[in-house]
Design a protein around this motif. Structure first.
Motif, PDB file in Angstrom:
ATOM      1  N   ILE A   1      -2.717  -3.427  12.706  1.00  0.00           N
ATOM      2  CA  ILE A   1      -2.007  -2.152  12.758  1.00  0.00           C
ATOM      3  C   ILE A   1      -1.705  -1.759  11.314  1.00  0.00           C
ATOM      4  CG2 ILE A   1       0.067  -0.933  13.534  1.00  0.00           C
ATOM      5  CD1 ILE A   1       0.253  -2.975  15.827  1.00  0.00           C
ATOM      6  N   PHE A   2      -2.042  -0.528  10.960  1.00  0.00           N
ATOM      7  CA  PHE A   2      -1.786  -0.099   9.587  1.00  0.00           C
ATOM      8  C   PHE A   2      -1.104   1.266   9.569  1.00  0.00           C
ATOM      9  CE2 PHE A   2      -6.011   1.761  10.367  1.00  0.00           C
ATOM     10  CZ  PHE A   2      -5.881   3.038   9.820  1.00  0.00           C
ATOM     11  N   THR A   3      -0.471   1.555   8.444  1.00  0.00           N
ATOM     12  CA  THR A   3       0.171   2.850   8.253  1.00  0.00           C
ATOM     13  C   THR A   3      -0.146   3.380   6.871  1.00  0.00           C
ATOM     14  OG1 THR A   3       2.262   4.051   8.543  1.00  0.00           O
ATOM     15  CG2 THR A   3       2.358   1.991   7.293  1.00  0.00           C
ATOM     16  N   LEU A   4      -0.002   4.679   6.701  1.00  0.00           N
ATOM     17  CA  LEU A   4      -0.220   5.330   5.418  1.00  0.00           C
ATOM     18  C   LEU A   4       1.131   5.740   4.852  1.00  0.00           C
ATOM     19  CD1 LEU A   4      -3.164   7.674   6.504  1.00  0.00           C
ATOM     20  CD2 LEU A   4      -3.309   5.326   5.646  1.00  0.00           C
ATOM     21  N   ASP A   5       1.546   5.112   3.779  1.00  0.00           N
ATOM     22  CA  ASP A   5       2.800   5.489   3.130  1.00  0.00           C
ATOM     23  C   ASP A   5       2.478   6.530   2.073  1.00  0.00           C
ATOM     24  OD1 ASP A   5       5.151   5.787   1.751  1.00  0.00           O
ATOM     25  OD2 ASP A   5       5.646   3.651   1.763  1.00  0.00           O
ATOM     26  N   THR A   6       2.757   7.781   2.379  1.00  0.00           N
ATOM     27  CA  THR A   6       2.407   8.887   1.485  1.00  0.00           C
ATOM     28  C   THR A   6       3.293   8.965   0.259  1.00  0.00           C
ATOM     29  OG1 THR A   6       3.893  10.431   2.599  1.00  0.00           O
ATOM     30  CG2 THR A   6       1.654  10.215   3.491  1.00  0.00           C
ATOM     31  N   GLY A   7       4.409   8.252   0.282  1.00  0.00           N
ATOM     32  CA  GLY A   7       5.372   8.345  -0.808  1.00  0.00           C
ATOM     33  C   GLY A   7       6.430   9.406  -0.572  1.00  0.00           C
TER      34      GLY A   7
END
Length: 233
Positions: free
Chosen positions: A58-64
């Protein structure tokens, strides 16, 4: 590939999300992952997936530029399931260039600027996250917006060269929340304050009851433009 997608859609046209996930998690083990933004649908899928395969990716995108509440539910999810969700960040140099080109909040000024920001913060990191995978699981539902009404359970994503799996495609919002309550799934507390769809903090706001659930995302744009590009065919 299109024949394979058609075959899979026919095979699972009456299957439950759990049945769909069971087949794909076993058949594509090690080559399949859920991309999670920690929204309600993604949390449902996280619970379903980890009940079948504790080692599933499971992954996520941390856009900041995520809201505090999103980091909070990320932490709660890791703790509840004893996992560490994989986190992908945008390239620092590209973010620096973005700021030089359009300033901190230049995405409000045009669709082109907004899509450029989405590319740097979401699409480029997604491309890295999907490398080596055959199946990309998403929490998309057909009733979320007009841009998603024509989707299928199984689709081929030509841009990323992966099969995209949408197990909750035909679920209603009520179905999602019934599952969360029944199974005590952690969820983003912004949902309790009028945020049905949650992205980056500057591009997300609460909506009035009865409004389209995606109307709080990029609210300054027309509905047909309200995709960041992650789910463009």
């Amino acid at each position: 590939m299109l024949d394979k997608v058609k075959e899979l859609n026919e095979k699972f046209k009456t299957a439950s999300p759990q049945e769909v996930l069971e087949y794909f998690l076993k058949t594509y083990k090690g080559k399949i992952a859920l991309s999670s933004s920690f929204g309600a649908e993604d949390q449902v899928l996280t619970d379903m997936i980890l009940k079948q395969d504790k080692s599933a990716k499971i992954f996520t995108l941390d856009t900041g530029r995520l809201p505090y509440e999103t980091y909070s539910v990320m932490d709660n999810t890791n703790l509840k399931y004893n996992i560490k969700v994989d986190v992908y960040f945008p390239d620092a140099k590209e973010v620096e260039t973005l700021y030089k080109e359009q300033g901190i909040n230049g995405f409000y000024e045009s669709i082109e600027n907004r899509k450029r920001c989405c590319f740097v913060r979401k699409i480029a990191p997604l491309q890295r996250a999907l490398q080596g995978l055959n199946i990309w699981i998403t929490g998309l539902r057909a009733s979320q917006s007009i841009t998603r009404e024509a989707m299928h359970l199984v689709e081929y994503d030509e841009n990323n060269k992966v099969i995209k799996l949408n197990p909750l495609l035909l679920w209603s919002e009520e179905d999602v929340w019934d599952y969360i309550k029944t199974h005590k799934v952690p969820y983003n507390k912004l949902h309790d304050h009028g945020y049905p769809s949650i992205g980056c903090a500057p591009c997300t706001r609460a909506i009035k009851e009865g409004k389209d659930i995606r109307s709080g995302r990029w609210w300054w744009e027309n509905p047909e433009h309200k995709e960041c590009g992650l789910h463009k065919k």
